[in-house]
Design a protein around this motif. Structure first.
Motif, PDB file in Angstrom:
ATOM      1  N   THR A  87       0.845  -1.074   0.161  1.00 41.03           N
ATOM      2  CA  THR A  87       0.159   0.300   0.081  1.00 41.03           C
ATOM      3  C   THR A  87       0.788   1.228   0.131  1.00 41.03           C
ATOM      4  O   THR A  87       1.805   0.847   0.864  1.00 41.03           O
ATOM      5  CB  THR A  87      -0.748   0.069   1.522  1.00 41.03           C
ATOM      6  OG1 THR A  87      -1.757  -1.027   1.071  1.00 41.03           O
ATOM      7  CG2 THR A  87      -1.619   1.211   1.260  1.00 41.03           C
ATOM      8  N   ASN A 133       0.961  -0.394 -15.890  1.00 39.84           N
ATOM      9  CA  ASN A 133       0.994  -1.757 -14.996  1.00 39.84           C
ATOM     10  C   ASN A 133       1.838  -1.803 -16.725  1.00 39.84           C
ATOM     11  O   ASN A 133       1.525  -1.880 -18.073  1.00 39.84           O
ATOM     12  CB  ASN A 133       0.076  -2.466 -16.108  1.00 39.84           C
ATOM     13  CG  ASN A 133       0.451  -3.752 -15.879  1.00 39.84           C
ATOM     14  OD1 ASN A 133       1.406  -4.368 -15.316  1.00 39.84           O
ATOM     15  ND2 ASN A 133      -0.005  -4.820 -15.401  1.00 39.84           N
ATOM     16  N   VAL A 190      -5.301  -3.433  -8.648  1.00 39.94           N
ATOM     17  CA  VAL A 190      -5.263  -2.049  -7.760  1.00 39.94           C
ATOM     18  C   VAL A 190      -6.508  -1.308  -7.120  1.00 39.94           C
ATOM     19  O   VAL A 190      -7.385  -1.817  -8.274  1.00 39.94           O
ATOM     20  CB  VAL A 190      -4.489  -0.623  -8.565  1.00 39.94           C
ATOM     21  CG1 VAL A 190      -4.758  -0.796  -9.907  1.00 39.94           C
ATOM     22  CG2 VAL A 190      -4.051   0.004  -7.858  1.00 39.94           C
ATOM     23  N   SER A 241     -11.554   0.359  -8.402  1.00 40.46           N
ATOM     24  CA  SER A 241     -10.990  -0.608  -8.349  1.00 40.46           C
ATOM     25  C   SER A 241     -11.006  -1.425  -9.565  1.00 40.46           C
ATOM     26  O   SER A 241     -12.008  -1.843  -9.558  1.00 40.46           O
ATOM     27  CB  SER A 241     -11.613  -1.378  -7.384  1.00 40.46           C
ATOM     28  OG  SER A 241     -11.456  -2.378  -6.318  1.00 40.46           O
ATOM     29  N   PHE A 248      -3.372   4.322  -2.895  1.00 42.66           N
ATOM     30  CA  PHE A 248      -3.295   2.695  -3.862  1.00 42.66           C
ATOM     31  C   PHE A 248      -2.845   1.630  -3.102  1.00 42.66           C
ATOM     32  O   PHE A 248      -1.256   1.458  -2.428  1.00 42.66           O
ATOM     33  CB  PHE A 248      -1.757   2.907  -5.054  1.00 42.66           C
ATOM     34  CG  PHE A 248      -1.958   4.817  -5.764  1.00 42.66           C
ATOM     35  CD1 PHE A 248      -2.943   4.512  -6.362  1.00 42.66           C
ATOM     36  CD2 PHE A 248      -0.696   5.530  -4.859  1.00 42.66           C
ATOM     37  CE1 PHE A 248      -2.565   5.285  -7.325  1.00 42.66           C
ATOM     38  CE2 PHE A 248      -1.376   7.170  -5.884  1.00 42.66           C
ATOM     39  CZ  PHE A 248      -1.741   6.736  -6.586  1.00 42.66           C
ATOM     40  N   VAL A 286      -2.352  -2.110  -4.310  1.00 41.25           N
ATOM     41  CA  VAL A 286      -1.912  -3.346  -5.180  1.00 41.25           C
ATOM     42  C   VAL A 286      -1.910  -4.471  -4.332  1.00 41.25           C
ATOM     43  O   VAL A 286      -0.877  -5.081  -3.594  1.00 41.25           O
ATOM     44  CB  VAL A 286       0.000  -2.700  -5.898  1.00 41.25           C
ATOM     45  CG1 VAL A 286       0.387  -2.910  -6.412  1.00 41.25           C
ATOM     46  CG2 VAL A 286      -0.432  -1.030  -5.764  1.00 41.25           C
ATOM     47  N   TYR A 299       5.372  -0.947 -11.331  1.00 45.90           N
ATOM     48  CA  TYR A 299       4.232  -0.410 -12.158  1.00 45.90           C
ATOM     49  C   TYR A 299       4.494   0.990 -11.368  1.00 45.90           C
ATOM     50  O   TYR A 299       5.167   0.993 -10.529  1.00 45.90           O
ATOM     51  CB  TYR A 299       2.958  -1.158 -10.684  1.00 45.90           C
ATOM     52  CG  TYR A 299       2.909  -2.177 -10.780  1.00 45.90           C
ATOM     53  CD1 TYR A 299       2.107  -2.988 -12.293  1.00 45.90           C
ATOM     54  CD2 TYR A 299       2.179  -3.144  -9.608  1.00 45.90           C
ATOM     55  CE1 TYR A 299       2.458  -4.699 -12.793  1.00 45.90           C
ATOM     56  CE2 TYR A 299       3.133  -4.509  -9.746  1.00 45.90           C
ATOM     57  CZ  TYR A 299       3.005  -5.215 -11.071  1.00 45.90           C
ATOM     58  OH  TYR A 299       2.405  -6.281 -10.656  1.00 45.90           O
ATOM     59  N   TYR A 325       3.103   5.177 -10.901  1.00 45.28           N
ATOM     60  CA  TYR A 325       1.384   6.481 -10.648  1.00 45.28           C
ATOM     61  C   TYR A 325       1.533   7.696 -11.360  1.00 45.28           C
ATOM     62  O   TYR A 325       3.060   7.984 -11.043  1.00 45.28           O
ATOM     63  CB  TYR A 325       0.733   5.948  -9.707  1.00 45.28           C
ATOM     64  CG  TYR A 325       1.544   6.384  -7.874  1.00 45.28           C
ATOM     65  CD1 TYR A 325       1.362   8.455  -8.031  1.00 45.28           C
ATOM     66  CD2 TYR A 325       2.713   6.535  -8.071  1.00 45.28           C
ATOM     67  CE1 TYR A 325       2.191   8.771  -7.697  1.00 45.28           C
ATOM     68  CE2 TYR A 325       3.032   7.242  -6.816  1.00 45.28           C
ATOM     69  CZ  TYR A 325       3.293   7.952  -6.179  1.00 45.28           C
ATOM     70  OH  TYR A 325       4.013   8.877  -6.100  1.00 45.28           O
TER      71      TYR A 325
END
Length: 123
Positions: free
Chosen positions: A38, A55, A63, A76, A103, A105, A113, A115
């Motif tokens: 997280t 991704n 996620v 989600s 987030f 994951v 990954y 963001y």
């Protein structure tokens, strides 16, 4: 004279249709997301933010994106390999607005990954 007017009209039409510089978004925060973990990100930005998760792995990504202040789920789901998903979130208030995004994951097979949180203003 007519040869000169046509390009000028085309240029004027392009400038009128083009997005203004004030509507451009900037990346206020971004970075890696670890698999099976997280991550909480706090950012000062405008009222509306766009949250993108990408991704980069060859396997799917599960996620959950949560607005952490009010524990409100924004999105989600799964993101296919090589794809990204963007969620928009807006709140009322005078800028700068304090956004706290979490987030979660679920996928733990990779750390590939990322963001990005974008807004019209970053503080």
């Amino acid at each position: 004279m007519r040869k000169l007017i046509v390009p000028m009209v085309a240029l004027a039409a392009t400038l009128l249709v083009a997005p203004s510089a004030s509507a451009a978004t900037k990346v206020c925060a971004g970075g890696p997301l670890m698999g099976g973990a997280t991550k909480v990100v706090e950012v000062g930005a405008g009222q509306k933010i766009d949250i993108t998760v990408h991704n980069h792995d060859y396997r799917g990504l599960l996620v959950q994106i949560v607005e952490d202040v009010f524990d409100k789920g924004l999105w989600s789901g799964a993101i296919a390999p090589g794809k990204e998903h963007t969620v928009s979130h807006g709140v009322l208030g005078d800028p700068p607005v304090h956004h706290k995004i979490r987030f979660d994951v679920t996928s733990n097979l990779s750390d590939n990954y990322t963001y990005a949180i974008k807004s019209d203003r970053c503080y």
